[in-house]
Design an enzyme around this catalytic site. Structure first.
Site, mmCIF file in Angstrom:
data_model
loop_
_atom_site.group_PDB
_atom_site.id
_atom_site.type_symbol
_atom_site.label_atom_id
_atom_site.label_comp_id
_atom_site.label_asym_id
_atom_site.label_seq_id
_atom_site.Cartn_x
_atom_site.Cartn_y
_atom_site.Cartn_z
ATOM 1 N N GLY A 160 18.704 -96.807 58.040
ATOM 2 C CA GLY A 160 17.574 -96.927 57.847
ATOM 3 C C GLY A 160 17.661 -97.237 56.265
ATOM 4 C CG ASP A 171 27.694 -99.758 63.400
ATOM 5 O OD1 ASP A 171 27.903 -99.488 64.842
ATOM 6 O OD2 ASP A 171 27.830 -100.598 62.831
ATOM 7 N N GLY A 206 21.071 -88.244 56.024
ATOM 8 C CA GLY A 206 21.467 -86.988 56.976
ATOM 9 C C GLY A 206 21.999 -87.348 58.137
ATOM 10 N N GLY A 207 22.698 -88.648 58.772
ATOM 11 C CA GLY A 207 23.561 -89.383 59.357
ATOM 12 C C GLY A 207 24.783 -89.472 58.622
ATOM 13 C CB THR A 263 16.333 -90.626 53.798
ATOM 14 O OG1 THR A 263 14.920 -90.567 55.367
ATOM 15 C CG2 THR A 263 16.271 -89.456 53.552
ATOM 16 C CG ASP A 303 13.108 -89.553 57.804
ATOM 17 O OD1 ASP A 303 12.109 -90.807 57.452
ATOM 18 O OD2 ASP A 303 14.268 -90.284 58.102
ATOM 19 C CG HIS A 321 13.828 -88.456 62.233
ATOM 20 N ND1 HIS A 321 15.191 -87.735 62.387
ATOM 21 C CD2 HIS A 321 13.992 -88.848 64.235
ATOM 22 C CE1 HIS A 321 15.409 -88.321 63.772
ATOM 23 N NE2 HIS A 321 15.439 -88.715 64.675
ATOM 24 C CB VAL A 345 4.674 -101.863 56.045
ATOM 25 C CG1 VAL A 345 4.473 -102.906 57.342
ATOM 26 C CG2 VAL A 345 3.712 -100.543 56.365
ATOM 27 C CD GLN A 346 5.199 -95.892 57.778
ATOM 28 O OE1 GLN A 346 4.869 -94.626 57.381
ATOM 29 N NE2 GLN A 346 5.754 -96.126 58.920
#
Ligand code: F6P
Length: 373
Positions: free
Chosen positions: A12, A75, A111-112, A133, A135, A179, A298-299
């Site tokens: 993201g 991906d 993380g991904g 991120t 998060d 998340h 929006v965040q």
């Protein structure tokens, strides 16, 4: 001798990524002898060898821009949809890396992405990662790039919801991203003065929330703001989730395991819309009108905060310095005022959730905020 560096942004998007690209690229040009090639759209661009030379002119004027000039995707190198089916595309990515005579690949992501970069490391590539991120859930770093901007946006939204909740004597439930970690909801909830904050780390009891809201009503405050993290769960749902996970662990054969996994998937699918259901439940428990605001993307959008521009510039610059010293197999982590490399292995598959004794949790409780427990 010039060091060839590839860079990509994956997962993201977050505000501050362009500042990090600029920090890396400009330091590469002004201070170190590095040549930078950017791959478009995360690992897919690496696979398809879609790239751009990131020289000074390509990096000019991007410091204040949100998103990422390189584009991004979710991906996964090991499991990418190519030709309509999932395939391990790592060897093809190694080919692109070799074709460009890269010495290192910088992956900026959550993380991904850390995990995906590690999977390329297993194929022999030199990788260096940056933690980004909204998060804030990456292990072994104090903070992640993008969190500060998202925190500001979510706090501003809670501020704005106060006046309308107050005027209509309503409960307003504001759903915040994050998340499976509650950093964003907790931080914005405390900063915005939410009356109830619900995070994944503390399963909630709807009756306790209703009691807190009724208590406010009795003291003459006929409105309440509930900040709920998208991953928050009731005690009941949390227990059920654990039981389903346990069934997967205890499954005695493949068929049983597949069935148990399906049940867990169905449970997660059923979780969508849970904030709306919480609003209905609180309405019936309190007799007050409830409304829901889902903050959503929006965040993640728009101009990065000053802090994220600063952090992005620092992380990018630190990455360039580390590359010139030959460091790889690491993530550039924020440790106090410093940017330090930590082994990538110490980061992958580890989620940094909010410790229930964290100072922010305690701060919320001290000012009388209900955490649903
Ligand atoms: O990881 C960042 C994040 O914005 C999470 O807060 C959210 O759960 C997720 O991404 C949304 O994912 P996507 O962009 O794939 O819809």
């Amino acid at each position: 001798m010039t060091i060839n560096v590839g860079v990509l942004t994956a997962g993201g998007d977050t505000p501050g990524l362009n500042a990090a690209l600029r920090g890396l690229g400009k330091s590469a040009e002004y201070r170190y002898d590095l040549q930078l090639v950017g791959f478009y759209d995360g690992f897919r661009g690496l696979l398809q060898d879609r790239c751009i030379l990131l020289d000074e002119s390509a990096l000019s004027g991007i410091l204040t821009l949100g998103g990422t000039i390189l584009g991004t995707s979710r991906d996964k190198p090991r499991k990418m949809i190519v030709g309509g089916k999932y395939q391990d595309m790592r060897d093809a990515m190694v080919e692109t890396y070799n074709k460009h005579h890269l010495d290192v690949l910088v992956c900026m992501g959550g993380g991904g992405t850390q995990k995906n970069a590690f999977s390329l490391m297993e194929k022999g590539l030199n990788v260096l990662t940056l933690p980004k991120t909204i998060d804030n859930d990456i292990a072994n770093t104090d903070v992640t790039l993008g969190f500060d901007t998202a925190l500001g946006i979510a706090t501003d939204a809670i501020d704005r919801l106060h006046s309308t909740a107050h005027s209509h004597h309503r409960i307003i439930i504001v759903e915040v991203m994050g998340h499976n970690a509650g950093w964003l909801a907790l931080g914005a909830g405390v900063a915005g003065g939410a009356d109830v904050i619900l995070i994944p780390e503390i399963p909630f009891d709807p009756d306790k929330i209703a009691q807190a809201i009724m208590e406010r009503s009795r003291s003459g405050k006929h409105f309440s703001i509930v900040a709920v993290s998208e991953g928050a769960m009731s005690i009941h749902d949390h227990k059920h989730e654990n039981e389903l996970k346990e069934e997967i662990t205890l499954a005695e054969n493949k068929k049983e395991k597949a069935k148990a996994k399906e049940a867990l998937e169905a449970f997660y699918t059923g979780q969508s819309g849970k904030t709306m259901r919480l609003a209905q439940e609180l309405e019936s428990l309190t007799g007050l009108e409830a409304r829901v605001t889902i903050l959503g993307y929006v965040q993640r959008g728009g101009t990065p905060s000053a802090r994220d521009r600063l952090l992005g510039s620092q992380l990018g610059g630190a990455a360039a310095a580390l590359i010139s010293e030959g460091v790889n197999g690491a993530m550039v982590a924020v440790k106090g005022q410093e940017m330090k490399p930590v082994p990538l292995k110490s980061v992958v598959n580890k989620l940094r959730t909010v410790p229930t004794d964290h100072i922010w949790v305690d701060t919320a409780r001290r000012v009388g905020t209900c955490l649903g427990d």
